[in-house]
Design an enzyme around this catalytic site. Sequence first.
Site, PDB file in Angstrom:
ATOM      1  N   LYS A 110       0.827  -1.137  -0.172  1.00 40.92           N
ATOM      2  CA  LYS A 110      -0.105  -0.003   0.049  1.00 40.92           C
ATOM      3  C   LYS A 110       0.785   1.318   0.173  1.00 40.92           C
ATOM      4  CE  LYS A 110      -3.956  -2.294   1.525  1.00 40.92           C
ATOM      5  NZ  LYS A 110      -3.621  -3.747   1.613  1.00 40.92           N
TER       6      LYS A 110
HETATM    7  C1  LIG Z   1      -3.957  -4.607   0.930  1.00 40.19           C
HETATM    8  C2  LIG Z   1      -3.393  -5.866   0.831  1.00 40.19           C
HETATM    9  C3  LIG Z   1      -3.496  -6.760  -0.361  1.00 40.19           C
HETATM   10  C4  LIG Z   1      -4.828  -6.846  -0.991  1.00 40.19           C
HETATM   11  O1  LIG Z   1      -4.816  -5.568  -1.956  1.00 40.19           O
HETATM   12  P1  LIG Z   1      -6.094  -5.405  -2.873  1.00 40.19           P
HETATM   13  O2  LIG Z   1      -5.569  -4.011  -3.600  1.00 40.19           O
HETATM   14  O3  LIG Z   1      -7.216  -5.345  -1.963  1.00 40.19           O
HETATM   15  O4  LIG Z   1      -6.385  -6.685  -3.857  1.00 40.19           O
HETATM   16  C5  LIG Z   1      -2.638  -8.034  -0.511  1.00 40.19           C
HETATM   17  N1  LIG Z   1      -1.771  -8.059   0.333  1.00 40.19           N
HETATM   18  C6  LIG Z   1      -1.267  -7.286   1.499  1.00 40.19           C
HETATM   19  C7  LIG Z   1      -0.154  -7.366   2.235  1.00 40.19           C
HETATM   20  C8  LIG Z   1      -2.145  -5.917   1.623  1.00 40.19           C
HETATM   21  O5  LIG Z   1      -1.837  -5.279   2.240  1.00 40.19           O
END
Ligand SMILES: *Cc1c(COP(=O)(O)O)cnc(C)c1O
Length: 452
Positions: A110
């Site tokens: 993120k």
């Molecule tokens: C948020 C997150 C995901 C999922 O991402 P999306 O955009 O919701 O598909 C996968 N792995 C980690 C470690 C995350 O923090």
Amino acid sequence: MKYVSTRGRAPVLDFADVLLAGLAADGGLYVPESWPALPAGWQEPRPYAELAGDVLWPYVEGSTLPRPALDELVAQAYGTFDHPDVCPLVEIEPGLCVVELFHGPTLAFKDVALQLVGRLFDRELQRRGERRTIVVATSGDTGSAAIAACVGRPTLDVVVLHPAGRVSDVQRRQMTTVDARNVHNVAIEGTFDDCQDVLKALFADAGLRDRVGLSAMNSINWARVAAQIVYYVMAAAACGRCEVAVPTGNFGNVLAGWIARRAGAPIDGLVIGSNRNDILTRWVRTGALVSDEVVPTLSPSMDIQVSSNHERLLFELLGRDGAATAELMGRFRSLGSVEGPRDPVFAAASLDDAATLAVIADLHRRTGYLADPHTAVGIGAARLCRRRPDLPMVCLATAHPAKFPDAVERATGIRPALPAHLADLAERPERYDVLPADVAAVRAYIEGAVRR
Ligand SMILES: *Cc1c(COP(=O)(O)O)cnc(C)c1O
């Protein structure tokens, strides 16, 4: 570039307006009016931030953000990563590569989007002479990434609601040890769903929205999706024709891969990895969208049964018909089950916790690589769904293994250490307030806490 809503009844906006708007006024999500092609020279090796400026520019052009300002914000955002390649590509065995998206300040993918989005917000708000209060609900990774994106920014306050006692120690400390006047952590006495219900009620309160300038930075924000396109282009430039596997919850990450492919990146197939919350895997296999109860798993950031970004793809597959998209989403909300259009570029598989641990253990035994449980779901799905064994398989690694040390230790016997910049996390003082899962209490807290 102009943006239209997936439900066809909201004003057409430019990049900067879409950034601050979040959700469109008709309840839809903003998408570009047309899909730009990849920039000339995208295959040439060069620094990540330079590629990012080139890839992002067609989406930004025509807004209040000029090219030199975009380049400067991108350089600052990716300067916070602790690896010179920003998102390094690692070959872990012949034909299998991992793109490590976890070298940002909070150790999860993120950061790749939010380090840029926080800076984009701040610049646009300074230009307008406005300020905003960002409120997020988090089950773990989003909260710390949003705090790292907003900390110390003069135009922003950030309020993060997490369920008391229900996030991991590392995750809580990453949020509550940030000592800054514009960061406000709240432990809600309840579940993550309670946090989300409070959040929804706060956003529905027009008076509060105006008084504190309530704003979201959640995964439906277009700028987050846009920033994620870049690492797909980078991987395709390095590997050539390939398949890409993505652990997914909200469909935000894999949607960016679909867009990169649409722009011309030679991505042959996109593999969706789900944990037991497998609405997307069932959609790929049957075409039915059926939401189910959320079950907790070892990959909590994907414990989701309504994948909000999916609407952007469904809009495309419905021929960009906003009325048809609105109708489909309305039926899904009221019935919990609809037939949706599909795209054959996607394959998908779901792994339960036992299978996830087995992937972590097997990968470590054969290659020495330590994968976190989210990454392992993607790698496991890649093995099950590979269609072109002659092409490289690129798996997105979305979290650092030290962010989920219990699962990694269970699978391998090794407890991964936090990187140097977080090594003393357990000794840092924590700061947070505890509130009941009550809208009035949280509203009063926010009005008292934020700067105006
Ligand atoms: C948020 C997150 C995901 C999922 O991402 P999306 O955009 O919701 O598909 C996968 N792995 C980690 C470690 C995350 O923090």
